[in-house]
Each structure stands twice: as C-alpha cells, then as structure tokens.
Design a protein around this motif. Structure first.
Motif, PDB file in Angstrom:
ATOM      1  N   SER A 133      -9.710   9.413   8.830  1.00 56.38           N
ATOM      2  CA  SER A 133      -9.916   8.126   8.122  1.00 56.38           C
ATOM      3  C   SER A 133     -10.861   7.443   8.953  1.00 56.38           C
ATOM      4  O   SER A 133     -11.562   6.488   8.592  1.00 56.38           O
ATOM      5  CB  SER A 133      -8.798   7.392   7.655  1.00 56.38           C
ATOM      6  OG  SER A 133      -7.866   7.096   8.857  1.00 56.38           O
TER       7      SER A 133
ATOM      8  N   ASN B 159      -5.755   8.227   0.516  1.00 54.29           N
ATOM      9  CA  ASN B 159      -6.856   8.038  -0.503  1.00 54.29           C
ATOM     10  C   ASN B 159      -6.604   6.913  -1.226  1.00 54.29           C
ATOM     11  O   ASN B 159      -7.283   5.908  -1.841  1.00 54.29           O
ATOM     12  CB  ASN B 159      -7.021   9.431  -1.375  1.00 54.29           C
ATOM     13  CG  ASN B 159      -8.175   9.072  -2.308  1.00 54.29           C
ATOM     14  OD1 ASN B 159      -9.134   9.010  -1.736  1.00 54.29           O
ATOM     15  ND2 ASN B 159      -8.167   9.116  -3.541  1.00 54.29           N
ATOM     16  N   GLU B 160      -5.404   6.390  -1.351  1.00 59.50           N
ATOM     17  CA  GLU B 160      -4.851   5.225  -2.164  1.00 59.50           C
ATOM     18  C   GLU B 160      -4.788   4.102  -1.373  1.00 59.50           C
ATOM     19  O   GLU B 160      -5.187   3.106  -1.965  1.00 59.50           O
ATOM     20  CB  GLU B 160      -3.462   5.592  -2.652  1.00 59.50           C
ATOM     21  CG  GLU B 160      -3.378   6.427  -3.544  1.00 59.50           C
ATOM     22  CD  GLU B 160      -4.037   6.167  -5.044  1.00 59.50           C
ATOM     23  OE1 GLU B 160      -4.144   4.797  -5.531  1.00 59.50           O
ATOM     24  OE2 GLU B 160      -4.940   6.934  -5.553  1.00 59.50           O
TER      25      GLU B 160
ATOM     26  N   ARG C 130      -3.106   1.606   8.571  1.00 58.03           N
ATOM     27  CA  ARG C 130      -3.055   2.814   7.865  1.00 58.03           C
ATOM     28  C   ARG C 130      -2.262   3.461   8.310  1.00 58.03           C
ATOM     29  O   ARG C 130      -1.193   4.412   7.502  1.00 58.03           O
ATOM     30  CB  ARG C 130      -4.383   3.328   7.977  1.00 58.03           C
ATOM     31  CG  ARG C 130      -5.539   2.730   7.259  1.00 58.03           C
ATOM     32  CD  ARG C 130      -6.690   3.791   6.843  1.00 58.03           C
ATOM     33  NE  ARG C 130      -7.503   3.956   8.004  1.00 58.03           N
ATOM     34  CZ  ARG C 130      -8.402   3.370   8.846  1.00 58.03           C
ATOM     35  NH1 ARG C 130      -8.613   2.241   8.301  1.00 58.03           N
ATOM     36  NH2 ARG C 130      -9.015   3.754   9.826  1.00 58.03           N
TER      37      ARG C 130
ATOM     38  N   ASP D 286      -5.943   1.070   1.115  1.00 59.03           N
ATOM     39  CA  ASP D 286      -6.937   0.211   1.264  1.00 59.03           C
ATOM     40  C   ASP D 286      -6.774  -0.691   2.193  1.00 59.03           C
ATOM     41  O   ASP D 286      -6.809  -2.042   2.140  1.00 59.03           O
ATOM     42  CB  ASP D 286      -7.453  -0.393  -0.041  1.00 59.03           C
ATOM     43  CG  ASP D 286      -9.133  -0.816   0.241  1.00 59.03           C
ATOM     44  OD1 ASP D 286      -9.636  -0.482   1.075  1.00 59.03           O
ATOM     45  OD2 ASP D 286      -9.526  -2.091  -0.649  1.00 59.03           O
TER      46      ASP D 286
ATOM     47  N   ALA E  62       0.885  -1.237   0.114  1.00 61.61           N
ATOM     48  CA  ALA E  62       0.181  -0.085  -0.068  1.00 61.61           C
ATOM     49  C   ALA E  62       1.115   1.280   0.080  1.00 61.61           C
ATOM     50  O   ALA E  62       0.674   2.219  -0.731  1.00 61.61           O
ATOM     51  CB  ALA E  62      -0.891  -0.151   1.448  1.00 61.61           C
TER      52      ALA E  62
ATOM     53  N   ASP F 225      -7.803  -1.969   6.413  1.00 58.80           N
ATOM     54  CA  ASP F 225      -9.144  -1.688   7.125  1.00 58.80           C
ATOM     55  C   ASP F 225      -8.899  -1.158   8.470  1.00 58.80           C
ATOM     56  O   ASP F 225      -9.650  -0.544   9.276  1.00 58.80           O
ATOM     57  CB  ASP F 225      -9.773  -3.112   7.441  1.00 58.80           C
ATOM     58  CG  ASP F 225     -10.131  -3.662   5.935  1.00 58.80           C
ATOM     59  OD1 ASP F 225     -10.479  -2.781   5.273  1.00 58.80           O
ATOM     60  OD2 ASP F 225     -10.513  -5.134   5.611  1.00 58.80           O
TER      61      ASP F 225
END
Length: 319
Positions: A87, A161-162, A171, A164, A29, A166
C-alpha cells in the motif's frame, strides 16, 4: 512557568484528541472492512472443522489451537508487513491481488458445487486409513494453515482495499485489528462447533430428562450444522469471489459485468417497493455468484482436465 505549563497541557490535549480521532477512524475502517470479508470468514469457519474430523476428541482443541497460532502468524507476521509495503509503494497492484483472490474463491466455490452435483472429487479423502496418527495430525494442521494463508491473504487484501487511511501506521493498526478479531471469531466458533457433540454426549448422561433430550438433540444437530455451514460457505465464496471479479474488471476499464450486475440490481430495487433494498442487494449478490460459478467452472476444467492438476492448495486433506 504557568504560561508554559498551560501551553504544554494544551498541546498534550490536542495530541490526545488527534490520537483519539485516529483510533476512531481505525475502528470505523476496520469494522467496514470486516463486513466486506464476511464471505471469506464464513468459508474459513465452514472449512476448518473438517481438519479435526476423524481424530481423537482429546486432540481436537489442541489441533485448533495450533491452527489458530498458525493463522495469527500468517496474518500478523507474513501478510500484514507485505500489505503495508504494497500500500505504501505499489498501491496500484492491490487490485490485481484482489482479482487473483477472486479467481481462487471462484475456483474453490465452483469446484465444491461441481462435486456436489456428482463431479469428480480431487485429493485424499477421510475414508483413507490413518496409519500414523501423529504424522496425520501434523499434515492436517499444515494443510489447514496453508488454506488459512490463502483465505487470510484475501481477507487482508479486501481490508486494504476498503480502508481509506492516509498514514501507514493507521492502516497497519486497522489491518491488525481485523486480523485479530477475525481469527478469534473464526477459530473460537470452530472450537465451539467441534465440541458441540461432546457437550451433547455429556448432557445425555445427566439424570434430568430435559438434559438428556437436549443432549441427544444436540448430537443429532451437529452433522446438520456442519452441512449447513458447508453450503453457506460455498455460497459465500461464490458471492464474494464474483463480487471481486465484477468490481475488479470495472476498475480495470472493463465495464460489461459491472453494468449488467448493477443494472439488474437497479431494476429489482426500483420495482419491489419497501423490500427493494434487500432484494436489490440479493440480486446483485446472486449475479456475482453466477459470474464466479461460470469463471470458476472454466478454471476447474482447465486445471483438472487440461493440466491434470489435483485439488486446490491445502484443501486436499480436508475432503
């Protein structure tokens, strides 16, 4: 006991596998998001050398280090917690932050283009006399850190934004990974660029004829490199800013720009054979840059002519 130990080891193995998978997901990611931030990163690398222009060579690396520390604080202590909270509790607002960043990048890129075309320059210039070097250095570092905050916010928004992922902590790790890699890459590159002329001068004093020629060539090359970086950075700002606006308006239900840009991309891709992929992407990037240039020019006109405002935040010192 043996059965319990085996069960425990099995649980540990499962946890280890899950952790490894999470780390792999984070790395993937982060790399994907990092690619999307390329335009902002290039501009950051292009802008920063100007903050040490006109200062003592002995102060160049300390200044860059101070800016680097400020950049780490911007990304890890200010923007990262804010991005995670956003987020987690208000993810639908991310697109609006992206759009704001796209407008800012479009404005900055368009302003640079207009200035190159003979438009009015805004803010202080390096030709102004330096009366207090210490205070001037502080102002230059503060201006660079303010600019970094804006560009870093856009990098973090694009990354958020890029990716993904959970769980909030995955993140956070992906964002932190991108922030650390980008900061080291940008300011490490900047440190090398601003010292290239010193390296050239050092080589020019060697006895070797080859070293002397190479050193003189390096000194002559540095101004051209800075000019090229400035040009590339401006193009990158327009491409990224326009791409954000095209995608953002599509996400908000306004499909005109998105359909037109992708329509051009598809037309070029389908008619240019083996080079279709590359030329199609270049067409979409060019269409995005045109969108940014038009939107940015409108913002420049409104800010400078209507509201009589000066240069963008933190950039005045860099002229």
């Amino acid at each position: 006991m043996p059965g319990g130990l085996v069960a425990l080891l099995d649980d540990v193995a499962v946890i280890a596998k899950a952790t490894a998978a999470s780390v792999d997901d984070i790395t993937v990611a982060a790399s994907r998001a990092g690619a999307k931030t390329a335009g902002v990163v290039i501009d950051d690398a292009a802008v920063t050398p100007s903050y040490v222009t006109g200062l003592s060579p002995a102060r160049e690396l300390p200044i860059i280090w101070n800016i680097t520390k400020g950049s780490f604080k911007n990304k890890l202590l200010i923007l990262l917690p804010g991005a995670i909270l956003l987020s987690e509790f208000l993810p639908q607002a991310i697109i609006f932050f992206l759009m704001m960043g796209g407008l800012y990048l479009s404005y900055e890129g368009a302003e640079k283009v207009l200035e190159k075309l003979g438009g009015e320059k805004h803010g202080e210039t390096l030709e102004d006399p330096i009366k207090d070097p210490v205070e001037f250095e502080k102002q230059r570092v503060a201006g660079a850190i303010r600019t970094d905050l804006i560009l870093s916010a856009e990098i973090m928004a694009i990354t958020l934004n890029e990716i993904d992922l959970d769980q909030w902590w995955t993140r956070a790790l992906a964002l932190a990974l991108v922030a650390i890699i980008v900061t080291i890459a940008v300011y490490g590159t900047v440190a090398l660029i601003v010292k290239l002329d010193d390296i050239g001068l050092h080589l020019a004093e060697k006895r070797s004829q080859f070293a002397q020629r190479f050193g003189r060539g390096l000194v002559a090359f540095v101004p051209k490199l800075l000019t090229a970086l400035s040009f590339i950075g401006t193009i990158a700002m327009l491409w990224v800013g326009g791409g954000i606006l095209v995608h953002g308006t599509h996400e908000l239900g306004l499909h005109g720009l998105y359909d037109a840009a992708h329509g051009l991309e598809y037309a070029v891709t389908s008619t240019t054979g083996a080079l279709g992929g590359v030329l199609g992407w270049a067409t979409y990037a060019a269409a995005s840059a045109v969108v940014a240039l038009v939107v940015g020019a409108v913002i420049v006109f409104v800010l400078h002519k209507v509201f009589k405002m000066g240069h963008g935040p933190g950039e005045a010192e860099a002229h």
